[in-house]
Every structure is written in structure tokens, then in C-alpha cells.
Write an enzyme that holds these catalytic residues in place. Structure first.
Site, PDB file in Angstrom:
ATOM      1  N   GLU A   1       0.882  -1.164   0.000  1.00 21.62           N
ATOM      2  CA  GLU A   1       0.000   0.000   0.000  1.00 21.62           C
ATOM      3  C   GLU A   1       0.923   1.218   0.000  1.00 21.62           C
ATOM      4  O   GLU A   1       1.763   1.358   0.888  1.00 21.62           O
ATOM      5  CB  GLU A   1      -0.901   0.004   1.234  1.00 21.62           C
ATOM      6  CG  GLU A   1      -1.875   1.173   1.252  1.00 21.62           C
ATOM      7  CD  GLU A   1      -2.747   1.194   2.505  1.00 21.62           C
ATOM      8  OE1 GLU A   1      -3.598   2.095   2.591  1.00 21.62           O
ATOM      9  OE2 GLU A   1      -2.568   0.330   3.401  1.00 21.62           O
TER      10      GLU A   1
ATOM     11  N   ASP B   1      -6.234   8.903   8.940  1.00 20.72           N
ATOM     12  CA  ASP B   1      -4.929   8.506   9.456  1.00 20.72           C
ATOM     13  C   ASP B   1      -4.643   9.101  10.825  1.00 20.72           C
ATOM     14  O   ASP B   1      -4.997  10.241  11.112  1.00 20.72           O
ATOM     15  CB  ASP B   1      -3.831   8.930   8.478  1.00 20.72           C
ATOM     16  CG  ASP B   1      -3.930   8.190   7.160  1.00 20.72           C
ATOM     17  OD1 ASP B   1      -4.079   6.956   7.215  1.00 20.72           O
ATOM     18  OD2 ASP B   1      -3.879   8.834   6.098  1.00 20.72           O
TER      19      ASP B   1
END
Length: 261
Positions: free
Chosen positions: A49, A60
Site C-alpha cells: 500500500e 490517518d
């Protein structure tokens, strides 16, 4: 068969859990990924990723936010991420590479252009955490035209009817969020994870890959009992962040070997 589908089929036949490290393009240095990805593939990474830095990464946690800020300060933008993938392919990286980025920069770049350029560079799919399925038709069509898998998130709070809608659009694999909240390494996995994965599996035959909070070989083994793969993000970025400049590639590779077990 796509490179992602082929990878999961091969690992399933071998009885192995897919290990998918997360790297941020441009972190810790502008071209660090060109050294990190080959080293991690040699250490046992099966897929990657690849983060596209963004100024407001809502999904995040603090670790990846810091990495994104550093990458932006290093001058990294979407075009550099695409170019990085092309160089990785030129240097022999064979594992599937799935860029993960937020919708606004992708939309500004142009979705058809994005899919075309990502595919030409050697990317295998896209992960867009803030793209809901209701608004994904244009991106879905562009990805299909250029042979990219479009990866969607499902979370423990996602209702069954929405899981059905998501899995109908998705290809490659389903990104199963192992907890509520933002990314970040955790000491223990959520006890409800097996039941959640079973609920998702009722809606799809695609591989289920678990991310958020995975930080140890024990976590990877536990996930492998219930899912096809595990994504390790914040824990790996932490290792890189805590390493001396000349040591982060070796330490990251050592960490991936430990995760692989």
C-alpha cells in the site's frame, strides 16, 4: 487475472497470509521508497500500500499524518508518486502496488487521466478512503477501463446493506478496518474481529484484508486465521521514524521479516 488476484490465489494455495506493508511516498526522504520497497519485498512483503501524501488525511492517525507532512515538505505530489511506481517496476519490484490517497487530489488530476497514468506506471489498484460508493461511479468506470482494482473500506460500524453495496463495486480485495477511529498501532486486536469478518464474507468472495492497529507477528498470525491478508502501516512507519538515517531500510526489512515469522 489481475496481479492482485494472482497474488492472493498463489498465497491461498500455499496456505500463507498476505503481508501488505504501507509506505508513504516521499518519506522519510523524497526517494526513500525506491530503496524500501525492494528491501521489504525481499524480506517477505507480498503487496504494497503506497501512500500519496495529503494535507488533511482524515482516516490517518498521528504517525501517518507526520509522515504525510514530511513527504509534502520534501516536495512530493501525486505526479511524483506515479513516477515512483514506474521506477519501482523498472527496478524489478513484482509485488502488487496499490496507491492510497484522498479523493480531492485525484479529482483535480482527473480520474480517467489518473487511472491511465497509474496503470501505465505499473500500479494495480486504488484505495480512496474518503470516496463513498454512492459517488464512485466515475472512478469505478475509469479503473475498469484501465484494469485497476478499486479497493473500498468496510468497518465494524458499516451496516449490512452498505456492505452489500460496497462489495458489489469493489474488486481486488476488501479493506476491512479492524477498529473504529483512525489508523495507529495497537497492542491487541479487537475481540469482535472474527465475527465482523464473517459478516463481511457473507457478501463477497473477494479476499478480506485487515488493516488499522496491526503491529506484531502475533497480530498477523491471528488475522491470518480469519482473513486473507494483513496491512501493517503505523507500526512500520514508527520503525522508520525511530531509525537513524542510514539504518531505516535495514530496520524496516528486519521488522517485515519478524512480521512474516
Amino acid at each position: 487475472m489481475s496481479r492482485i488476484a494472482d497474488t492472493f490465489a498463489r498465497l491461498r494455495a500455499a496456505g500463507r497470509t498476505a503481508l501488505m506493508p504501507y509506505l508513504m511516498t516521499g518519506y522519510p526522504e523524497r526517494d526513500s521508497v525506491l530503496d524500501l520497497a525492494p528491501a521489504l519485498e525481499d524480506a517477505g512483503a507480498d503487496l504494497f500500500e503506497l501512500g500519496v501524501p495529503f494535507s488533511d488525511p482524515l482516516a490517518d492517525g498521528a504517525t501517518i499524518q507526520r509522515a504525510s507532512e514530511r513527504a509534502l515538505a520534501n516536495g512530493v505530489r501525486l505526479e511524483h508518486c506515479i513516477a515512483t511506481i514506474a521506477v519501482l517496476r523498472e527496478r524489478g519490484v513484482r509485488a502488487p502496488i496499490v496507491p492510497m490517497g484522498y479523493y480531492n487530489p485525484f479529482l483535480q488530476y482527473g480520474l480517467a487521466r489518473l487511472a491511465r497514468d497509474m496503470a501505465a506506471a505499473g500500479a494495480d489498484g486504488l484505495i480512496i478512503p474518503d470516496l463513498p460508493p454512492e459517488e464512485a461511479q466515475e472512478c469505478h468506470a475509469a479503473c475498469r477501463e484501465y484494469g485497476l482494482d478499486l479497493i473500498f473500506f468496510v468497518a465494524p460500524t458499516t451496516p449490512d446493506e452498505r456492505i452489500a453495496r460496497i462489495t458489489a463495486l469493489a474488486s481486488g480485495f476488501i479493506y476491512c478496518v479492524s477498529l473504529t477511529g483512525v489508523t495507529g498501532a495497537r497492542r491487541e486486536l479487537w475481540s469482535g474481529l472474527p465475527a465482523f469478518l464473517e459478516r463481511v464474507r457473507r457478501h463477497t468472495t473477494l479476499p478480506l484484508v485487515v488493516g488499522f492497529g496491526i503491529s506484531s507477528a502475533d497480530h498477523v498470525r491471528e488475522v491470518g486465521r480469519h482473513a486473507a491478508g494483513a496491512i501493517v502501516a503505523s507500526a512500520l512507519i514508527n520503525v522508520i521514524e525511530q531509525s537513524h538515517p542510514g539504518e531505516y531500510v535495514a530496520r524496516a526489512a528486519e521488522f517485515v521479516r519478524l512480521l512474516r515469522g
